[in-house]
Design an enzyme around this catalytic site. Structure first.
Site, mmCIF file in Angstrom:
data_model
loop_
_atom_site.group_PDB
_atom_site.id
_atom_site.type_symbol
_atom_site.label_atom_id
_atom_site.label_comp_id
_atom_site.label_asym_id
_atom_site.label_seq_id
_atom_site.Cartn_x
_atom_site.Cartn_y
_atom_site.Cartn_z
ATOM 1 N N CYS A 2 0.837 -1.207 0.000
ATOM 2 C CA CYS A 2 0.000 0.000 0.000
ATOM 3 C C CYS A 2 0.869 1.253 0.000
ATOM 4 O O CYS A 2 2.070 1.196 0.214
ATOM 5 C CB CYS A 2 -0.858 0.031 1.255
ATOM 6 S SG CYS A 2 -1.717 -1.501 1.554
ATOM 7 N N LYS A 596 7.936 -8.527 -18.461
ATOM 8 C CA LYS A 596 7.670 -8.946 -17.077
ATOM 9 C C LYS A 596 6.537 -9.966 -17.029
ATOM 10 O O LYS A 596 6.537 -10.850 -16.183
ATOM 11 C CB LYS A 596 7.302 -7.703 -16.252
ATOM 12 C CG LYS A 596 7.133 -7.960 -14.782
ATOM 13 C CD LYS A 596 8.467 -8.061 -14.080
ATOM 14 C CE LYS A 596 8.347 -8.448 -12.627
ATOM 15 N NZ LYS A 596 9.580 -9.043 -12.111
#
Ligand code: AGP
Length: 601
Positions: A2, A596
């Protein structure tokens, strides 16, 4: 992972755009929900939050229009509680007088929520950020001022976290916002008629370059024109001079490191600590263990780096828990084993992205058999998470660099944790000491890894050999080297080397051996076969007299049991690849031809 940002001004103003800008600059950390709150001069709180990306949620809720003197924004990466409006942050206390948001993991969240409900507080969701607000509320209800309530709340909250909190009812002399740091990042910015606080620098730098770094065990109180740091334990004021941050935004996002890969390598002690905290408290672990215990056949399926984690994981299940586990490359699984699965089998699909097509193909093929499908993934909300019967998150935060480092280590730690839980005699590992050991290994091996990189850099082909548990480590080290240095490096079983590849060895030919403490004697045989032909053997292992006598270079990892030494050994190999990539003038974060997330067959 977060992110939080809070700002305190001296008059009501359009704060929405500032909060949105901060959110966008925190977004590289990864998130699934976003929320903003403002408090105006009359003490009115405007709270808007929802699941989704910043721009979509802004379109729905119009964050940009929000006004106030004070404001906060939070990006949530779900761990406790599914992504939902209730679990999105910031959170209000029971009466809507306090508002706060956190970053991190409160590992005793479940028991705290019960306590708050018993106290009659209004608990609206299951998110642990809400527990931070109620923990403060609970102590305010007992007659404490907000700062003392925060300090007392810190005794209740277990885990790694930072949070910001503000009260709607303040006098001009009171702080307009508070924050506390305990394990997660927290930086303060001091501007002109404004102060702000955030999980990291990029969201602060467009507003001010005058920075104060907050340390663990400290609170910070913010007014529009000043801040005050105090120690949590005794409340005493800490004097600290602000610094001027002179580097660019790019450097700020990389946290002072030259590349994301370097940053992510050094984030591993924290990532492992957070994963362990999460696993210890999570109700999601038991269904996983249950399916593994009951499995007629247990398959561990992945690609690339995730497959190497499966190899090590299989050794852990076999050797620690006596459970036969079979690591399989995802496309091979689809082509061979998927067709003979039965409902009594369990398939663990491992993927940091949760989107790798080869892995999803394996999942779809396995689904036809009614076998139990378990997912281990880093990206919450990914296809693998949605399609698995049960999943466990790697809790690493966002991994930006293409070469996987912290997600790999957390995959291995996850397997070790599960295998430890499945031991016949119960768990044995001292989990609290592991993050420190990882930190120690990074420090202890960096110089030797750099030296080894200089040696290997003069070659364009080489071997990395492992034995037993360390085979997966050798293969992962070799993949990391290929991926970001473009040299050819083959990882294989050390005892297989004499069956063919030994013919490649000439004077000075480099062969790197990854040895666990219990394999050293066997490894010395394999090292001798290379050394006596003029090869240049390099060892990565705990200190061992016999190994030391037989190798040209020695990268010493801290002493540890076989299963722990195995995972520590990957750290110098990550560092080695990183250093060699730089020696070659390459960008390790974005190697050519690679992506990725591989969503193609
Ligand atoms: C790792 O450094 C590589 N980028 C690659 O091998 C990767 O591990 C593989 O593509 C699997 O990805 P996943 O974990 O997202 O499924």
């Amino acid at each position: 992972m977060c992110g939080i940002f809070g700002i305190v001004g001296n008059h009501d103003q359009q704060l929405g755009e500032i909060l949105l800008g901060a959110a966008r600059r925190l977004s590289y950390r990864g998130y699934d929900s976003v929320g903003c709150a403002t408090i105006d001069a009359r003490g009115h709180i405007d709270l808007r939050k929802d699941v989704g990306k910043i721009d979509e949620v802004n379109e729905r809720l119009d964050f940009a229009a929000m006004r106030g003197q004070r404001g906060m924004v939070q990006l949530r990466w779900a761990t406790f509680g599914a992504p939902s409006v209730e679990n999105a942050q910031p959170h209000l206390d029971s009466n809507g007088a306090l508002i706060g948001a956190h970053n991190g993991n409160i590992v005793n969240n479940v028991s705290l929520r019960e306590r708050f409900m018993d106290e009659g507080l209004t608990v609206r969701g299951t998110n642990d950020g809400e527990s931070c607000v109620h923990a403060v509320e609970s102590h305010v209800n007992q007659g404490n001022g907000i700062l003392d309530a925060i300090r007392k709340a810190a005794r209740d909250l277990q885990g790694d976290y930072a949070f910001v909190i503000a009260s709607k009812d303040t006098n001009e002399s009171d702080p307009a916002m508070y924050a506390i740091k305990n394990g997660s990042g927290l930086v303060v910015g001091i501007g002109d008629g404004m102060t702000c606080v955030s999980s990291d620098l990029p969201s602060i730098l467009p507003l001010t370059r005058k920075i104060l770094r907050i340390k663990d065990g400290e609170t910070v109180s913010l007014w529009p024109d000043r801040v005050e740091i105090r120690r949590v334990n005794d409340g005493l004021i800490v004097e600290r001079e602000p610094e001027m941050f002179t580097e660019g935004m790019d450097a700020a996002e990389k946290g002072g490191y030259a590349h994301f890969m370097e940053k992510e390598i050094h984030e591993q002690p924290q990532a492992v600590a957070e994963l362990i905290h999460w696993l210890v408290a999570s109700p999601h672990v038991e269904p996983f263990l249950d399916s593994m215990r009951k499995a007629r056949h247990l398959y561990l399926v992945g690609c690339g780096t995730s497959y190497h984690a499966c190899m090590i994981g299989a050794s852990y299940f076999n050797r620690l828990a006596g459970i036969p586990a079979i690591p399989v490359l995802a496309p091979q699984f689809t082509e061979t084993l998927a067709s003979i699965l039965t409902p009594d089998d369990t398939v663990v699909l491992v993927s940091q992205s949760g989107e790798t097509k080869d892995v999803l193909n394996a999942l779809n093929a396995a689904r036809r058999s009614n076998a139990t499908l378990l997912g281990i993934l880093n990206v919450l909300g990914s296809t693998l998470m949605e399609a698995s019967d049960h999943y466990l998150p790697l809790a690493c935060g966002y991994e930006i660099s293409v070469p996987a480092t912290k997600t790999f280590l957390n995959q291995v730690v996850m397997f070790l944790y599960l295998a430890d839980q499945l031991r016949a005699g119960g768990p044995e590992i001292d989990w609290d000491s592991l993050p420190g050991l990882i930190e120690k290994t990074l420090h202890a091996t960096d110089a030797a890894a750099r030296r080894a990189a200089e040696i290997l850099n003069t070659h364009n082909e080489m071997y990395y050999l492992g034995y037993g548990m360390t085979l997966g480590v050798a293969m992962e080290g070799a993949l990391k080297l290929k991926e970001i240095t473009y040299a050819h490096c083959e990882g294989m079983l050390s005892s297989e080397f004499k069956h063919g590849p030994l013919s490649a060895v000439y004077e000075g030919y480099p062969v790197l051996f990854v040895s666990g403490p219990s394999d050293a004697a066997m490894m010395v045989n394999h090292i001798s076969e290379v050394a006596c032909r003029g090869g240049h053997p390099i060892a990565v292992a705990c200190e061992d007299g016999l190994l030391r006598k037989n190798v040209s270079e020695y990268v010493v990892i801290p002493d540890a049991a076989q299963e722990i030494a195995t995972l520590l050994a990957v750290l110098p190999l990550q560092l080695l690849s990183y250093h060699m990539s730089l020696l070659r003038g390459l960008d390790p974060d974005f190697p050519r031809n690679l992506s990725k997330t591989l969503t193609v067959d």
